[in-house]
Design a protein around this motif. Structure first.
Motif, PDB file in Angstrom:
ATOM      1  N   GLU A  44       3.551  22.621   2.532  1.00  0.00           N
ATOM      2  CA  GLU A  44       2.364  23.248   2.025  1.00  0.00           C
ATOM      3  C   GLU A  44       2.572  24.826   2.448  1.00  0.00           C
ATOM      4  N   HIS A  45       3.036  24.898   3.904  1.00  0.00           N
ATOM      5  CA  HIS A  45       2.906  26.136   4.546  1.00  0.00           C
ATOM      6  C   HIS A  45       4.336  26.989   4.498  1.00  0.00           C
ATOM      7  N   ASN A  84       6.466  39.479   1.047  1.00  0.00           N
ATOM      8  CA  ASN A  84       5.981  38.251   0.176  1.00  0.00           C
ATOM      9  C   ASN A  84       6.472  36.764   0.837  1.00  0.00           C
ATOM     10  N   LYS A 130       2.390  30.566   4.306  1.00  0.00           N
ATOM     11  CA  LYS A 130       0.977  30.495   3.733  1.00  0.00           C
ATOM     12  C   LYS A 130       0.123  30.126   4.845  1.00  0.00           C
TER      13      LYS A 130
END
Length: 539
Positions: free
Chosen positions: A224-225, A277, A281
């Motif tokens: 997820e991160h 970027n 996350k």
């Protein structure tokens, strides 16, 4: 790049040590020397539990699946030439399985590579405490000297097995999954190496991460991160719906040779020029009571502090319940509770006022009343019966019905000052959730209040735990601190809800240096608990 999993056998002809290595190797390595089939018995092979994106079966199932999933699978008799000579000398008979995808997979070790530290005790302690309870955590702490000794004498695999057994035996998989989603990511994130992550995320092809810990503990954070495509780690065995404390496949040692992995890390110039970027996350929502990672030393310090913290917390609560406001500052200072308030140049409001503050703990309205030395009322979406009974100020529940809640707030304002937390829930990290605009339509003037609260040991908020103990845990900190900044008044009024709420949120965010988000209370509870945030009467 290629994924390389190895097994080493003892040169003395003794029982294999079952040492496994996951190394960065070049796919263009020299041709390998094939082993006879008997030299690598099926029972001795360890395969990482991952699924390839092309839908091929997990490598954990069987060796034939491994052959089918990668045509370049080749048993090796000696380390490839890309390994340094001093490493080659440490292998007497080694079976190496090399899996090379079409685009070249990248595999990195979690402990000591993506995470700066190799020690994993604190993560198992979090699982033991948050999913198993204080007694399980105490047992793990008592066993920590044995674990440290095993690691010291070179039996790291045994140490990992002991921690896995104590922290998971008898536990339901859902409890471990909840902790892996709600608690562990924050602590993983705090130990993340930016340089290693930039190198990891910058490689093309599928990215895998190898870890000592059970796959369930780290998989959510890594996928997820960090954007990992797969996680290589031990699989916990389940019997009767609960963990047995044993693992199906545990590599006691996952070694990424330093000289090989360092070659993959970019130079400082490349790291500084990495795209903005290419960042992990952020962890905005997380749960758990402990602020600092519960290492052996931190856990021991908490254990020593607990007997003293309970009476101190009770005394701090009695200050708000029994003493007049004029004596609060002296009593709080004597008990180690640090309070500080600053006001904007504008004179403090005299008449009934609506104070809008960001939400850190349930004590926000109480601390505001103490610092203003005025009686305040507070509105909340959900509050436990115990917290409501122990509150030194008046608290009123909102119904989530807009018209009814608007009338309730207007009625409270006609009777005196009112404190609202437009976020609707607490947020521990430096982010502001979306402000509900209702508060901006019920008052002509609004005073934004920037709230900063903290304690070095315990969090004063929870989702999965007992919310009735939130304030108590915050007051159990050795030196809890509250800092409030009362900002310039903002004009409100009917029909200006969204605009005014945005201005109030912007003022608070600028004062605290927080980042504004569009997330809501519902988002938080869905991420952490899978619910809408309603509190049961008994919690």
């Amino acid at each position: 790049m290629g994924l390389c999993v190895t097994r080493e056998k003892s040169s003395l002809g003794m029982r294999p040590h079952s040492r496994h290595h996951v190394n960065f190797v070049q796919s263009s390595a020299a041709p390998a020397v094939a082993l006879p089939a008997a030299a690598a018995p099926e029972s001795n092979r360890w395969s990482p539990p991952i699924q390839f994106p092309d839908g091929s079966p997990s490598l954990l199932e069987n060796t034939s699946a491994m052959h089918a999933s990668s045509p370049s699978f080749t048993p090796l008799l000696s380390p490839p030439p890309s390994l340094p000579l001093f490493l080659s000398l440490s292998f007497s008979l080694m079976v190496r399985f090399q899996v090379c995808g079409k685009n070249g997979e990248t595999v990195a070790e979690l402990e000591g590579e993506l995470l700066r530290k190799k020690r994993v005790f604190s993560y198992f302690m979090l699982v033991a405490l948050e999913a198993g309870g204080p007694l399980r955590a105490l047992l793990l702490l008592v066993t920590s000297p044995v674990i440290y000794l095993l690691d010291l004498i070179g039996l790291a695999g045994a140490a990992i097995r002991v921690m896995i057994f104590i922290s998971t035996v008898g536990m339901r998989p859902s409890d471990l999954t909840a902790v892996a989603r709600a608690t562990l990511p924050k602590h993983f994130f705090s130990d993340l190496s930016e340089m290693a992550f930039e190198a990891f995320s910058g490689h093309g092809g599928n990215k895998f991460v190898a870890t000592f810990m059970p796959r369930l503990m780290a998989e959510y954070f890594l996928r997820e991160h960090l954007g990992a495509d797969g996680v290589l780690g031990p699989e916990l065995l389940v019997a009767g719906g609960r963990f047995t404390g044993l693992v199906a496949a545990l590599p006691p040692s996952l070694i990424v040779p330093r000289r090989v992995s360092d070659a993959l890390l970019p130079s400082k110039e490349l790291c500084s020029a990495a795209p903005p970027n290419r960042r992990p996350k952020p962890v905005i929502f997380h749960d758990g009571r402990l602020v600092a990672p519960p290492t052996e030393l931190n856990s021991f310090a908490i254990l020593l502090w607990l007997p003293m913290s309970v009476p101190i917390a009770i005394a701090r609560m009695l200050v708000g319940l029994l003493l007049p406001y004029n004596f609060h500052f002296i009593a709080c200072a004597a008990l180690g509770l640090r309070l500080r308030a600053t006001f904007s140049p504008t004179a403090p409001p005299v008449g009934p006022t609506l104070f809008a503050c960001n939400h850190r703990t349930l004590l926000d309205p109480v601390i505001a009343a103490t610092l203003l030395r005025r009686r305040l009322s507070a509105v909340t979406y959900s509050l436990s019966v115990i917290s409501e009974a122990l509150s030194p100020i008046s608290t009123v529940r909102l119904s989530r019905e807009r018209k009814q809640d608007e009338e309730t707030m207007k009625k409270l304002l006609r009777g005196g000052d009112l404190v609202v937390c437009p976020e609707g829930t607490t947020c521990r990290e430096p982010f502001l959730l979306r402000f509900s605009p209702l508060f901006a339509e019920v008052a002509e003037e609004i005073v934004p209040v920037a709230v900063a609260a903290g304690g070095g040991m315990f969090y004063g908020s929870t989702v999965r735990g007992y919310k009735s103990l939130d304030s108590f845990f915050f007051l159990m900190n050795p030196t809890p601190e509250y800092r409030l900044r009362f900002l310039e008044r903002v004009a409100g009024g009917e029909g200006a809800g969204e605009e005014v709420a945005g201005r109030v949120a912007a003022a608070i965010a600028a004062e605290l240096g927080f980042e504004r988000t569009g997330l809501t209370r519902r988002d938080k509870y869905r991420v952490i608990a899978g619910s809408d945030g309603r509190v049961e009467a008994g919690k």
